[in-house]
Design an enzyme around this catalytic site. Structure first.
Site, PDB file in Angstrom:
ATOM      1  N   LEU A   1      48.917  64.653  83.294  1.00 55.24           N
ATOM      2  CA  LEU A   1      48.328  64.962  81.993  1.00 55.24           C
ATOM      3  C   LEU A   1      47.120  64.058  81.731  1.00 55.24           C
ATOM      4  CD1 LEU A   1      48.367  66.479  79.316  1.00 55.24           C
ATOM      5  CD2 LEU A   1      49.948  64.747  78.434  1.00 55.24           C
ATOM      6  N   TYR A   2      47.225  62.792  82.131  1.00 62.16           N
ATOM      7  CA  TYR A   2      46.080  61.885  81.985  1.00 62.16           C
ATOM      8  C   TYR A   2      44.844  62.472  82.666  1.00 62.16           C
ATOM      9  CZ  TYR A   2      43.012  57.908  82.945  1.00 62.16           C
ATOM     10  OH  TYR A   2      41.926  57.074  83.063  1.00 62.16           O
ATOM     11  N   ALA A   3      45.001  62.926  83.909  1.00 66.13           N
ATOM     12  CA  ALA A   3      43.888  63.516  84.640  1.00 66.13           C
ATOM     13  C   ALA A   3      43.364  64.767  83.921  1.00 66.13           C
ATOM     14  CB  ALA A   3      44.323  63.869  86.054  1.00 66.13           C
TER      15      ALA A   3
END
Length: 437
Positions: A247-249
């Protein structure tokens, strides 16, 4: 008996009725009097409760205001003084910039702010000092910045009013946007924080920038994580980035699309920087090299992940000083934004660069270097990498940054970790088995 009968049955007609009516009236009077009194007491209690709640609300509001207040003449003077460039306009290095640095009390933000101030640029920081990791480290960084004349506003980039006020007080020439919710694995615990900071916060900042007059040029931190499941190495800016592994990416990839939109519609000058595993003094405690150091010194085991088929994980570790050079080079070469009052007058630059070291090192090798500098043997638990969003390797192609920014990393992992260990021991102190490291 007669007297008794007269007492029981009076001779005066209606006497009993009158006496009974009087008794009833007295009872009703006492009843109404009692009810009125109770009603008055009820009103009094309601009024007291309302007053207390109003006062409590006032106290709570005031506490929040004074705890995170901004504005006022003194505050504005601090902002202007911190934002004022100290390079003479005719100096060999050119006129100084006035830079708003978001996430200024973070790892990269602190180092960039110090470097900008050292060369004579004006710097104002903003940071919300959240508790993703120990806020005391962020406050120590803020103290370091204050000692060099950099003022850091405690506030959130989602606060549009605060951002508008900052741009009203200072006509910033540049914005270095480093505030973000970092970390790949934490996204599985608190996904909303990534949307709040990396998407909503970015949009709020871009809105403030496009409404500013003059519009600043923007340099912001994307991430090497956008390459996701891409298996072509080294990673180039031209490679596909549509397969995020976390999700960060995904939020960082969304940020690249969002900034492109604001560049296209509003003429904002945008430079996105894809950082590759930044490390060094004043670093983030959630990073592997940092937590490995702490656990090794405490005699605790460290967890070393391994990829499929027992392949060692590898990272393109990039020392903080090299990253700072890339950030400042991006600011120096950023073209101007072309909008005024949110209206685009012409095309503006849109750039993306990799900032890495181009020399991936395996995690076991990282541990060996730490053992050498700490002079302590690590207790290792080697396990297969779980499906938590991490990727098996990263490797940066930096030819574009080298060509356009003059970017040239000079610090290898052995030298960089030696500097980090020296800082760590100085900052935390060292006693074998200490729980405070």
């Amino acid at each position: 008996m007669r007297v008794l009968e007269d007492d029981l049955f009076p001779s005066t007609p209606g006497k009993v009725k009158i006496e009974r009516a009087g008794a009833m009236n007295r009872q009703l009077h006492r009843c109404f009097a009692s009810t009125s009194t109770m009603f008055l007491w009820a009103l009094f209690l309601v009024a007291m409760t309302a007053s207390y709640l109003s006062f409590q609300s006032f106290v709570d509001t005031s506490s929040k205001y004074f705890a995170a207040s901004w504005g006022g003449l003194y505050w504005e003077r601090q902002i202007r003084a911190s934002a004022a460039p100290r390079r003479p306009p005719g100096s060999a290095t050119g006129a100084g910039m006035s830079v708003l640095v978001t996430g200024a009390a973070g790892f990269v933000g602190t180092h960039c702010s110090l470097a900008l101030r050292k060369r004579g640029d004006g710097v104002v920081g903003i940071d919300n000092f959240n508790s993703y990791y120990d806020p005391s480290l962020k406050k120590a960084r803020r103290s370091l910045l204050a000692s060099h004349g950099v003022f850091v506003v405690e506030g959130d980039i989602n606060d549009g009013r605060l951002l508008a006020k900052l741009f009203d007080v200072v006509p910033f020439t540049h914005v270095l946007h480093l505030a973000a919710q970092a970390g790949v694995r934490y996204a599985m615990e608190n996904p909303a924080s990534y949307v709040h900071s990396n998407i909503a916060g970015l949009v709020t900042l871009l809105e403030a920038c496009k409404d500013a007059d003059p519009q600043p040029a923007i340099v912001w931190a994307s991430s090497s994580s956008v390459y996701g499941l891409n298996d072509k190495v080294p990673f180039s800016e031209r490679d596909r980035t549509d397969q995020p592994a976390s999700l960060y990416a995904a939020t960082k990839k969304a940020g690249e699309e969002i900034t492109h939109t604001y560049n296209h519609i509003y003429g904002l000058s945008i430079t996105g920087l894809r950082f590759f595993t930044v490390y060094g003094p004043w670093g983030r405690p959630d990073m592997a090299y940092f937590s490995f150091t702490r656990n090794i010194l405490q005699g605790k085991p460290i967890t070393v992940y391994r990829g499929k088929n027992h392949v060692d994980l590898a990272r393109d570790f990039t020392y903080i000083d090299d990253i700072v050079k890339g950030c400042l080079g991006s600011l120096d070469t950023a073209g101007k934004s072309t909008g005024t009052g949110g209206k685009k007058r012409g095309p503006a630059p849109y750039r993306i660069f990799n900032l890495g070291n181009t020399s991936p090192v395996t995690v076991p090798n990282l541990v060996s270097i730490l053992e050498k500098h700490l002079r302590v043997k690590a207790k290792k638990n080697v396990i297969e990498m779980p499906g938590n969003g991490d990727v098996p390797f990263t490797h940066a192609n930096i030819s574009l940054a080298r060509q356009q920014l003059g970017y040239k990393p000079t610090t290898n992992l052995d030298v960089g970790l030696k500097k980090f260990v020296k800082w760590y021991l100085s900052y935390y102190g060292y006693t074998r088995g200490s729980k405070n490291l």
